[in-house]
Write an enzyme that holds these catalytic residues in place. Structure first.
Site, PDB file in Angstrom:
ATOM      1  N   GLY A 149       0.791  -1.226   0.000  1.00  0.00           N
ATOM      2  CA  GLY A 149       0.000   0.000   0.000  1.00  0.00           C
ATOM      3  C   GLY A 149       0.823   1.276   0.000  1.00  0.00           C
ATOM      4  N   SER A 150       2.008   1.246  -0.620  1.00  0.00           N
ATOM      5  CA  SER A 150       2.773   2.501  -0.648  1.00  0.00           C
ATOM      6  C   SER A 150       2.097   3.531  -1.561  1.00  0.00           C
ATOM      7  CB  SER A 150       4.236   2.265  -1.055  1.00  0.00           C
ATOM      8  OG  SER A 150       4.328   1.902  -2.399  1.00  0.00           O
ATOM      9  N   ASN A 151       1.426   3.065  -2.617  1.00  0.00           N
ATOM     10  CA  ASN A 151       0.675   4.019  -3.451  1.00  0.00           C
ATOM     11  C   ASN A 151      -0.520   4.581  -2.700  1.00  0.00           C
ATOM     12  OD1 ASN A 151       1.574   4.379  -6.394  1.00  0.00           O
ATOM     13  ND2 ASN A 151       1.903   2.200  -6.032  1.00  0.00           N
TER      14      ASN A 151
ATOM     15  N   LEU B 258      -4.694  -7.370  -6.517  1.00  0.00           N
ATOM     16  CA  LEU B 258      -4.319  -8.514  -7.349  1.00  0.00           C
ATOM     17  C   LEU B 258      -5.493  -9.377  -7.802  1.00  0.00           C
ATOM     18  CD1 LEU B 258      -1.000  -9.547  -5.559  1.00  0.00           C
ATOM     19  CD2 LEU B 258      -1.311  -8.206  -7.641  1.00  0.00           C
ATOM     20  N   LYS B 259      -6.696  -8.943  -7.500  1.00  0.00           N
ATOM     21  CA  LYS B 259      -7.866  -9.712  -7.934  1.00  0.00           C
ATOM     22  C   LYS B 259      -8.645  -8.929  -8.974  1.00  0.00           C
ATOM     23  CE  LYS B 259      -7.340 -13.130  -5.087  1.00  0.00           C
ATOM     24  NZ  LYS B 259      -7.057 -14.490  -5.554  1.00  0.00           N
TER      25      LYS B 259
ATOM     26  N   HIS C  58      -0.188   0.725 -13.206  1.00  0.00           N
ATOM     27  CA  HIS C  58       0.617  -0.426 -13.626  1.00  0.00           C
ATOM     28  C   HIS C  58       2.075   0.014 -13.718  1.00  0.00           C
ATOM     29  CE1 HIS C  58       1.314  -4.340 -15.367  1.00  0.00           C
ATOM     30  NE2 HIS C  58       2.118  -3.745 -16.235  1.00  0.00           N
TER      31      HIS C  58
ATOM     32  N   ASP D 204      -5.227  -4.781 -17.456  1.00  0.00           N
ATOM     33  CA  ASP D 204      -4.302  -3.766 -17.984  1.00  0.00           C
ATOM     34  C   ASP D 204      -4.646  -3.295 -19.392  1.00  0.00           C
ATOM     35  OD1 ASP D 204      -2.819  -4.092 -15.609  1.00  0.00           O
ATOM     36  OD2 ASP D 204      -1.659  -5.719 -16.494  1.00  0.00           O
TER      37      ASP D 204
ATOM     38  N   GLU E  70       5.567   6.245  -9.537  1.00  0.00           N
ATOM     39  CA  GLU E  70       4.142   5.942  -9.319  1.00  0.00           C
ATOM     40  C   GLU E  70       3.559   6.846  -8.233  1.00  0.00           C
ATOM     41  OE1 GLU E  70       3.027   1.779  -8.856  1.00  0.00           O
ATOM     42  OE2 GLU E  70       4.962   1.204  -9.665  1.00  0.00           O
TER      43      GLU E  70
END
Ligand code: GRF
Length: 208
Positions: free
Chosen positions: A11-13, A89-90, A108, A149, A178
């Site tokens: 969760g750094s973004n 990731l889902k 991405h 994507d 990002e």
């Protein structure tokens, strides 16, 4: 903008986006965090900021419909009007993608359409970049559609590939980009500057 972020891991973004809100650089309210993993470190980030968080995993529901309804109910309950995926990731259920069409985006860690699609996540992306020998990689913010994507591209920022890069070093440099690009993209939406015309995204007025 009542923003819900979806994340599966560090969760750094997510942190970068919430920090941009704190600094007044992003006009949004952090309405909700959704994760599919009860042990995701990103949950601690939400807890320490007092931001509502929900753990919603498809495997906990008897059917895809039940899972989709639980997600939809959580989004409605928290007044969510915009969704950002950040290391989630889902796959997002089709009904949610349709409901939030034009208001659901993803980040991405490569310059799409290169190095995207199923299996292209985490260090796999940066390994593929190094193996292919491209000189530039970067970060992409794009709309979410029904495939991985593949939605229209909103913003991209390039990152050079160095001769002595490892996947880990490259990942760290892309991640730093990002963290700037995602709040910037969300602010464009907050300002009503993003228009979708077919597969092309128009930003008004244009930015370089
Ligand atoms: C980022 O590289 C993002 O582009 C990708 O997943 C990673 C998530 O990292 N979709 P973090 O959890 O935000 O640190």
């Amino acid at each position: 903008m009542h923003l819900c972020l979806f994340a599966s891991g560090t969760g750094s973004n997510v942190e970068a986006i919430w920090a941009a809100i704190d600094r007044g650089e992003l006009a949004a309210r952090p309405a909700l965090l959704v994760t599919n993993r009860s042990d995701a470190p990103v949950l601690d980030r939400a807890r320490s900021r007092g931001i509502p968080a929900e753990v919603l995993a498809a495997s906990d529901y008897s059917s895809g419909e039940a899972y989709e309804k639980a997600l939809a109910d959580a989004l409605t309950a928290h007044g969510v009007d915009f969704i950002g995926l950040a290391g989630y990731l889902k796959k997002i259920p089709a009904g949610i993608v349709d409901e939030y069409g034009g208001r659901i985006v993803n980040i991405h860690p490569a310059l799409l359409p290169a190095f995207g699609g199923p299996g292209m996540y985490g260090l796999n992306v940066h390994r593929a970049v190094l193996e292919r020998g491209v000189r530039w990689t970067g970060a992409t913010i794009h709309f979410v559609d029904h495939d991985y994507d593949s939605g229209p591209i909103i913003l991209q920022k390039p990152v050079p590939v160095y001769q002595d890069d490892t996947p880990e070093r490259l990942a760290a440099r892309v991640l730093a980009v990002e963290h700037q690009l995602y709040p910037e993209a969300l602010q464009l939406f907050a300002e009503g500057r993003v228009q979708l015309q077919g597969r092309r995204v128009w930003i008004d007025p244009s930015i370089p």
